[in-house]
Write a protein that holds these residues in place. Structure first.
Motif, PDB file in Angstrom:
ATOM      1  N   SER A   1       4.146  15.623 -12.343  1.00 13.78           N
ATOM      2  CA  SER A   1       3.247  16.309 -13.272  1.00 13.78           C
ATOM      3  C   SER A   1       3.033  17.767 -12.900  1.00 13.78           C
ATOM      4  CB  SER A   1       1.892  15.594 -13.305  1.00 13.78           C
ATOM      5  OG  SER A   1       1.220  15.748 -12.061  1.00 13.78           O
ATOM      6  N   GLY A   2       3.457  18.136 -11.691  1.00 15.74           N
ATOM      7  CA  GLY A   2       3.244  19.501 -11.235  1.00 15.74           C
ATOM      8  C   GLY A   2       1.957  19.693 -10.478  1.00 15.74           C
ATOM      9  N   GLU A   3       1.156  18.625 -10.346  1.00 16.37           N
ATOM     10  CA  GLU A   3      -0.076  18.724  -9.567  1.00 16.37           C
ATOM     11  C   GLU A   3       0.234  19.109  -8.123  1.00 16.37           C
ATOM     12  OE1 GLU A   3      -3.963  15.962  -8.398  1.00 16.37           O
ATOM     13  OE2 GLU A   3      -2.538  15.283  -9.915  1.00 16.37           O
ATOM     14  N   LEU A   4       1.364  18.578  -7.616  1.00 15.21           N
ATOM     15  CA  LEU A   4       1.902  19.013  -6.327  1.00 15.21           C
ATOM     16  C   LEU A   4       3.167  19.803  -6.632  1.00 15.21           C
ATOM     17  CD1 LEU A   4       1.455  15.825  -4.080  1.00 15.21           C
ATOM     18  CD2 LEU A   4       0.339  18.041  -3.763  1.00 15.21           C
ATOM     19  N   ALA A   5       3.101  21.119  -6.495  1.00 10.74           N
ATOM     20  CA  ALA A   5       4.201  21.990  -6.901  1.00 10.74           C
ATOM     21  C   ALA A   5       5.278  22.070  -5.831  1.00 10.74           C
ATOM     22  CB  ALA A   5       3.651  23.389  -7.191  1.00 10.74           C
ATOM     23  N   GLU A   6       6.413  22.659  -6.202  1.00 15.80           N
ATOM     24  CA  GLU A   6       7.488  22.891  -5.237  1.00 15.80           C
ATOM     25  C   GLU A   6       6.949  23.666  -4.036  1.00 15.80           C
ATOM     26  OE1 GLU A   6      10.698  24.955  -7.039  1.00 15.80           O
ATOM     27  OE2 GLU A   6      11.271  23.318  -8.363  1.00 15.80           O
ATOM     28  N   GLY A   7       7.297  23.189  -2.851  1.00 15.95           N
ATOM     29  CA  GLY A   7       6.874  23.864  -1.635  1.00 15.95           C
ATOM     30  C   GLY A   7       5.494  23.475  -1.154  1.00 15.95           C
ATOM     31  N   ALA A   8       4.763  22.676  -1.929  1.00 16.96           N
ATOM     32  CA  ALA A   8       3.422  22.274  -1.519  1.00 16.96           C
ATOM     33  C   ALA A   8       3.481  21.348  -0.306  1.00 16.96           C
ATOM     34  CB  ALA A   8       2.699  21.570  -2.670  1.00 16.96           C
ATOM     35  N   ARG A   9       2.589  21.554   0.655  1.00 10.70           N
ATOM     36  CA  ARG A   9       2.532  20.710   1.840  1.00 10.70           C
ATOM     37  C   ARG A   9       1.817  19.401   1.527  1.00 10.70           C
ATOM     38  NH1 ARG A   9      -0.505  22.936   6.435  1.00 10.70           N
ATOM     39  NH2 ARG A   9       0.426  21.169   7.532  1.00 10.70           N
ATOM     40  N   LEU A  10       2.307  18.320   2.109  1.00 13.52           N
ATOM     41  CA  LEU A  10       1.640  17.020   2.009  1.00 13.52           C
ATOM     42  C   LEU A  10       0.841  16.834   3.295  1.00 13.52           C
ATOM     43  CD1 LEU A  10       4.493  14.820   0.477  1.00 13.52           C
ATOM     44  CD2 LEU A  10       2.822  16.265  -0.678  1.00 13.52           C
TER      45      LEU A  10
ATOM     46  N   THR B   1      11.079  17.397   5.166  1.00 13.18           N
ATOM     47  CA  THR B   1      10.277  17.797   6.313  1.00 13.18           C
ATOM     48  C   THR B   1      10.799  19.121   6.845  1.00 13.18           C
ATOM     49  OG1 THR B   1      11.691  16.472   7.773  1.00 13.18           O
ATOM     50  CG2 THR B   1       9.678  15.435   6.950  1.00 13.18           C
ATOM     51  N   GLN B   2       9.887  20.032   7.143  1.00 11.55           N
ATOM     52  CA  GLN B   2      10.234  21.352   7.643  1.00 11.55           C
ATOM     53  C   GLN B   2       9.536  21.607   8.975  1.00 11.55           C
ATOM     54  OE1 GLN B   2       9.165  24.205   4.628  1.00 11.55           O
ATOM     55  NE2 GLN B   2      10.744  23.514   3.187  1.00 11.55           N
ATOM     56  N   ARG B   3      10.214  22.305   9.838  1.00  7.49           N
ATOM     57  CA  ARG B   3       9.626  22.636  11.137  1.00  7.49           C
ATOM     58  C   ARG B   3       8.356  23.470  10.944  1.00  7.49           C
ATOM     59  NH1 ARG B   3      13.350  25.373  15.686  1.00  7.49           N
ATOM     60  NH2 ARG B   3      14.307  23.292  15.518  1.00  7.49           N
ATOM     61  N   ASN B   4       7.340  23.076  11.657  1.00  9.88           N
ATOM     62  CA  ASN B   4       6.039  23.763  11.658  1.00  9.88           C
ATOM     63  C   ASN B   4       5.250  23.618  10.357  1.00  9.88           C
ATOM     64  OD1 ASN B   4       6.597  24.767  14.267  1.00  9.88           O
ATOM     65  ND2 ASN B   4       7.629  26.565  13.412  1.00  9.88           N
TER      66      ASN B   4
ATOM     67  N   THR C   1       0.832  -1.204   0.000  1.00  6.50           N
ATOM     68  CA  THR C   1       0.000   0.000   0.000  1.00  6.50           C
ATOM     69  C   THR C   1       0.865   1.253   0.000  1.00  6.50           C
ATOM     70  OG1 THR C   1      -1.757  -1.163   1.202  1.00  6.50           O
ATOM     71  CG2 THR C   1      -1.818   1.244   1.236  1.00  6.50           C
ATOM     72  N   ALA C   2       1.904   1.248   0.835  1.00  6.66           N
ATOM     73  CA  ALA C   2       2.802   2.398   0.906  1.00  6.66           C
ATOM     74  C   ALA C   2       3.476   2.641  -0.436  1.00  6.66           C
ATOM     75  CB  ALA C   2       3.841   2.181   2.001  1.00  6.66           C
ATOM     76  N   ASP C   3       3.892   1.561  -1.111  1.00  2.00           N
ATOM     77  CA  ASP C   3       4.541   1.694  -2.414  1.00  2.00           C
ATOM     78  C   ASP C   3       3.589   2.294  -3.451  1.00  2.00           C
ATOM     79  OD1 ASP C   3       6.876   0.642  -1.446  1.00  2.00           O
ATOM     80  OD2 ASP C   3       6.480  -1.395  -2.151  1.00  2.00           O
ATOM     81  N   LEU C   4       2.329   1.847  -3.418  1.00  2.00           N
ATOM     82  CA  LEU C   4       1.337   2.365  -4.361  1.00  2.00           C
ATOM     83  C   LEU C   4       1.061   3.846  -4.123  1.00  2.00           C
ATOM     84  CD1 LEU C   4      -1.210  -0.605  -4.415  1.00  2.00           C
ATOM     85  CD2 LEU C   4       0.283   0.118  -6.278  1.00  2.00           C
ATOM     86  N   VAL C   5       0.948   4.215  -2.846  1.00  4.56           N
ATOM     87  CA  VAL C   5       0.715   5.622  -2.515  1.00  4.56           C
ATOM     88  C   VAL C   5       1.928   6.461  -2.899  1.00  4.56           C
ATOM     89  CG1 VAL C   5       0.315   7.258  -0.629  1.00  4.56           C
ATOM     90  CG2 VAL C   5      -0.922   5.088  -0.671  1.00  4.56           C
ATOM     91  N   ALA C   6       3.129   5.938  -2.626  1.00  7.46           N
ATOM     92  CA  ALA C   6       4.352   6.661  -2.987  1.00  7.46           C
ATOM     93  C   ALA C   6       4.407   6.889  -4.497  1.00  7.46           C
ATOM     94  CB  ALA C   6       5.578   5.890  -2.514  1.00  7.46           C
ATOM     95  N   ALA C   7       4.034   5.870  -5.268  1.00  3.06           N
ATOM     96  CA  ALA C   7       4.041   5.999  -6.726  1.00  3.06           C
ATOM     97  C   ALA C   7       3.049   7.066  -7.188  1.00  3.06           C
ATOM     98  CB  ALA C   7       3.713   4.656  -7.373  1.00  3.06           C
ATOM     99  N   SER C   8       1.883   7.103  -6.547  1.00  4.81           N
ATOM    100  CA  SER C   8       0.873   8.103  -6.907  1.00  4.81           C
ATOM    101  C   SER C   8       1.337   9.506  -6.563  1.00  4.81           C
ATOM    102  CB  SER C   8      -0.449   7.799  -6.188  1.00  4.81           C
ATOM    103  OG  SER C   8      -0.992   6.572  -6.612  1.00  4.81           O
ATOM    104  N   LEU C   9       1.938   9.654  -5.376  1.00  5.95           N
ATOM    105  CA  LEU C   9       2.451  10.962  -4.974  1.00  5.95           C
ATOM    106  C   LEU C   9       3.584  11.410  -5.894  1.00  5.95           C
ATOM    107  CD1 LEU C   9       2.519  10.589  -1.076  1.00  5.95           C
ATOM    108  CD2 LEU C   9       1.067  12.138  -2.401  1.00  5.95           C
TER     109      LEU C   9
END
Length: 215
Positions: free
Chosen positions: A22-31, A62-65, A8-16
């Motif tokens: 693709s840019g759907e999650l851009a630089e700096g976007a929070r997960l 990972t970033q503080r806060n 499951t983790a591998d499948l989710v990692a692949a999707s993320l």
């Protein structure tokens, strides 16, 4: 045997990874775990493992806060990535040369010629990866090959960088030819030297793009 959690983790990692590429999650976007767990219909345990996979790959940090965010590529990152590529890819082709037979060299030659005729960025990217994979596979070190793929992915996920690199395919073809000829001649040291030059030239292009972005 792989557990269900790992799967499951591998499948989710692949999707993320796909969303980031693709840019759907851009630089700096929070997960945001809550939102992503709901989106993928999974618990937070495999989601956290998936995020940690991407952290290990250097795609997420990972970033503080703020928690986990999509990593922004810096010049320092580029230098680190390409320094590692020089080491692992240089060694991979050095070790591979002794294990290359006529069939391997013929496949590499064909891929090299097809790349020269490719007209779309997608096809150029596919053939470029295939060319190197064919020549590196003879090192017979699965971990080393996975590391090479991960390092390349950290650059290739930036579509603008990848497209700019592919614009230089004609120049890179001369470098590919030098690598291929060294392999045909059974000269591992020369093959490594040509591969290192090829990687270093790509690094300079990427650093130039990042510098332009900051201006």
């Amino acid at each position: 045997m792989q557990t269900k959690l790992d799967s499951t983790a591998d499948l989710v990692a692949a999707s993320l990874r796909k969303m980031i590429n693709s840019g759907e999650l851009a630089e700096g976007a929070r997960l945001v775990e809550r939102d992503l767990a709901s989106q993928f219909d999974v618990s937070r345990i495999p989601l956290r493992e998936a995020i940690q996979q991407l952290v290990r790959e250097g795609i997420v940090e990972t970033q503080r806060n703020r928690g986990a965010v999509v990593k922004t590529l810096t010049a320092e990152d580029v230098n680190e990535i390409y320094s590692l590529r020089v080491l692992v890819e240089g060694d991979a082709i050095y070790q591979s040369v002794a294990n290359m037979d006529a069939e391997v060299l013929a496949r590499a030659e064909l891929t090299h010629r097809l790349l020269e005729k490719a007209t779309t960025p997608q096809k150029q990217g596919e053939l470029n990866r295939e060319f190197h994979q064919i020549l590196y596979r003879g090192c017979r070190n699965a971990r080393q090959l996975r590391l090479i793929a991960e390092l390349c992915a950290q650059i290739e996920r930036y579509e603008r960088l990848q497209l700019r690199l592919l614009e230089d395919t004609p120049a890179f073809q001369h470098e590919h030819n030098a690598i291929l000829q060294a392999c045909k001649n059974g000269d591992p040291a020369l093959a490594r030297e040509a591969t290192v030059r090829h990687i270093e030239s790509a690094k300079l292009i990427v650093l130039g793009i990042l510098a332009d972005r900051q201006d």
